[in-house]
Motif scaffolding. Structure first.
Motif, mmCIF file in Angstrom:
data_model
loop_
_atom_site.group_PDB
_atom_site.id
_atom_site.type_symbol
_atom_site.label_atom_id
_atom_site.label_comp_id
_atom_site.label_asym_id
_atom_site.label_seq_id
_atom_site.Cartn_x
_atom_site.Cartn_y
_atom_site.Cartn_z
ATOM 1 N N GLN A 92 48.441 41.692 41.525
ATOM 2 C CA GLN A 92 49.020 40.812 40.510
ATOM 3 C C GLN A 92 49.201 41.570 39.195
ATOM 4 O OE1 GLN A 92 46.588 37.466 39.458
ATOM 5 N NE2 GLN A 92 48.283 36.310 38.584
ATOM 6 N N TYR A 93 48.223 42.397 38.844
ATOM 7 C CA TYR A 93 48.301 43.170 37.606
ATOM 8 C C TYR A 93 49.436 44.190 37.670
ATOM 9 C CZ TYR A 93 47.220 46.851 34.268
ATOM 10 O OH TYR A 93 47.310 47.800 33.287
ATOM 11 N N SER B 18 52.795 42.458 37.415
ATOM 12 C CA SER B 18 52.973 41.974 36.052
ATOM 13 C C SER B 18 53.339 43.118 35.104
ATOM 14 C CB SER B 18 51.688 41.284 35.584
ATOM 15 O OG SER B 18 51.784 40.898 34.225
ATOM 16 N N TYR C 279 57.011 44.190 35.724
ATOM 17 C CA TYR C 279 57.954 43.274 35.089
ATOM 18 C C TYR C 279 57.940 43.430 33.570
ATOM 19 C CZ TYR C 279 58.974 40.686 39.380
ATOM 20 O OH TYR C 279 59.411 40.339 40.623
ATOM 21 N N GLN D 18 58.316 38.668 31.035
ATOM 22 C CA GLN D 18 56.931 38.198 30.988
ATOM 23 C C GLN D 18 56.521 37.717 32.370
ATOM 24 O OE1 GLN D 18 53.937 38.483 29.519
ATOM 25 N NE2 GLN D 18 54.602 37.512 27.624
ATOM 26 N N ALA D 19 55.365 38.167 32.846
ATOM 27 C CA ALA D 19 54.872 37.766 34.164
ATOM 28 C C ALA D 19 53.539 37.057 34.003
ATOM 29 C CB ALA D 19 54.730 38.970 35.083
ATOM 30 N N ASN D 20 53.206 36.240 34.983
ATOM 31 C CA ASN D 20 52.006 35.421 34.929
ATOM 32 C C ASN D 20 50.807 36.218 35.409
ATOM 33 O OD1 ASN D 20 50.233 33.292 34.780
ATOM 34 N ND2 ASN D 20 50.820 32.423 36.757
ATOM 35 N N TYR D 21 50.045 36.784 34.457
ATOM 36 C CA TYR D 21 48.812 37.472 34.812
ATOM 37 C C TYR D 21 47.791 37.226 33.719
ATOM 38 C CZ TYR D 21 45.328 40.926 35.934
ATOM 39 O OH TYR D 21 44.136 41.527 36.236
#
Length: 332
Positions: free
Chosen positions: A229-230, A233, A236, A242-245
């Motif tokens: 996920q990191y 993120s 992106y 902006q990514a959700n992390y």
């Protein structure tokens, strides 16, 4: 400046040469991450009024992969397969070379397109062609993509092995053949959902030993999922999205969510500026009216940033007005 060599062979995807389990082939896994991200970055810019000899998809592909592309005018001519190409302005992949000018920039473009029967050098300094750069240093997006895709592929492979090892919480072993056969039968009945029955006597248990195989795989799997996920993120974010992390594992407020907004724009702004600089020269030289602007999610990010700035300026003006009113009140 020699043309870059890209390791990713996307032609294999086009002609369906790659099949099978991609997770077992690291190079294919890396290529897939890069290919899917290139599909996304095709949507960064919206091109208008391109001549029919230029397809924006391949223009962007050349810019993002090679870091630059060559605009030049070709006369009508014969192609290698017997067809003809039209007279007009083309955007073609090229190599850069020649003596460096006072800005340490190449002065010649080497264009070799066998299909067009084209193999010659064009002078950049004399205006025989115009070079459009993806970014100021002509790096393109591939160094960034290869780095992030490689790390994601390594993480995916690690997740796969952890997932497989989770099937083996412990390894039973037997001291004798009878216990081995009983153990094998025992697991077969468990797998088949049969009635296990009762084991009589201690012989089975005395001959059976158990070795713990993994104790921390669940924790490692959680770490790998967070790392993936990191990494996504961060990728992106480098591309201006902006990514959700959230490392805090809890809800965050609006100010925390917008902390990275200042990091979103610079690279894409640099890419847009280099395209516009080349477009100005292209339009002037060949009488065209090409234009380009941000598109899709990248355009929305820019609008949100402008809105946030306007809101901040409005709040500051309101505070200044209140402060002025308080001063006048005190003076009276």
């Amino acid at each position: 400046m020699a043309n870059k060599t890209i390791q990713c062979d996307f032609d294999k995807w086009i002609f369906a040469e790659n099949r099978g389990n991609i997770i077992k082939d690291k190079s294919r896994l890396i290529d897939s991450y890069i290919g899917y991200m290139l599909n996304r970055t095709q949507m960064i810019f919206d091109w208008n009024n391109l001549p029919e000899t230029i397809d924006y998809r391949y223009l962007e592909r050349n810019l993002q992969i090679d870091g630059f592309t060559c605009f030049l005018e070709l006369d009508e001519g014969m192609n290698a397969d017997g067809t003809t190409h039209k007279k007009g302005v083309y955007a073609l992949p090229c190599g850069l070379g020649g003596l460096l000018n006072e800005k340490k920039q190449p002065t010649m473009a080497i264009v070799n397109i066998p299909y067009l029967n084209l193999n010659r050098m064009y002078s950049i300094e004399r205006g025989e062609c115009i070079i459009m750069s993806n970014d100021t240093l002509k790096m393109g997006l591939m160094p960034m993509f290869e780095k992030n895709a490689s790390m994601l592929a390594e993480n995916d492979i690690t997740i796969r092995f952890i997932d497989i090892n989770n099937r083996i919480p412990s390894v039973p072993y037997a001291d004798n053949d009878q216990t081995k056969d009983d153990l094998k039968k025992f697991f077969e009945m468990v797998e088949n959902g049969d009635k296990i029955g009762v084991v009589g006597g201690n012989l089975f248990f005395e001959g059976l030993k158990n070795q713990v195989y993994n104790q921390s795989n669940q924790h490692n799997l959680k770490d790998c999922m967070e790392l993936k996920q990191y990494l996504m993120s961060s990728w992106y974010l480098e591309l201006g999205l902006q990514a959700n992390y959230n490392m805090k594992r809890e809800s965050i407020n609006d100010s925390e969510a917008s902390m990275n907004d200042d990091c979103l724009q610079p690279l894409v702004d640099n890419m847009l500026k280099n395209r516009k600089m080349a477009i100005d020269a292209i339009n002037s030289k060949w009488g065209l009216n090409i234009s380009v602007e941000k598109n899709g999610a990248w355009k929305n990010v820019e609008k949100r940033s402008e809105t946030d700035i306007d809101d901040a300026n409005g709040a500051n003006n309101a505070n200044n007005a209140n402060d002025t009113g308080e001063v006048e009140k005190n003076e009276n």
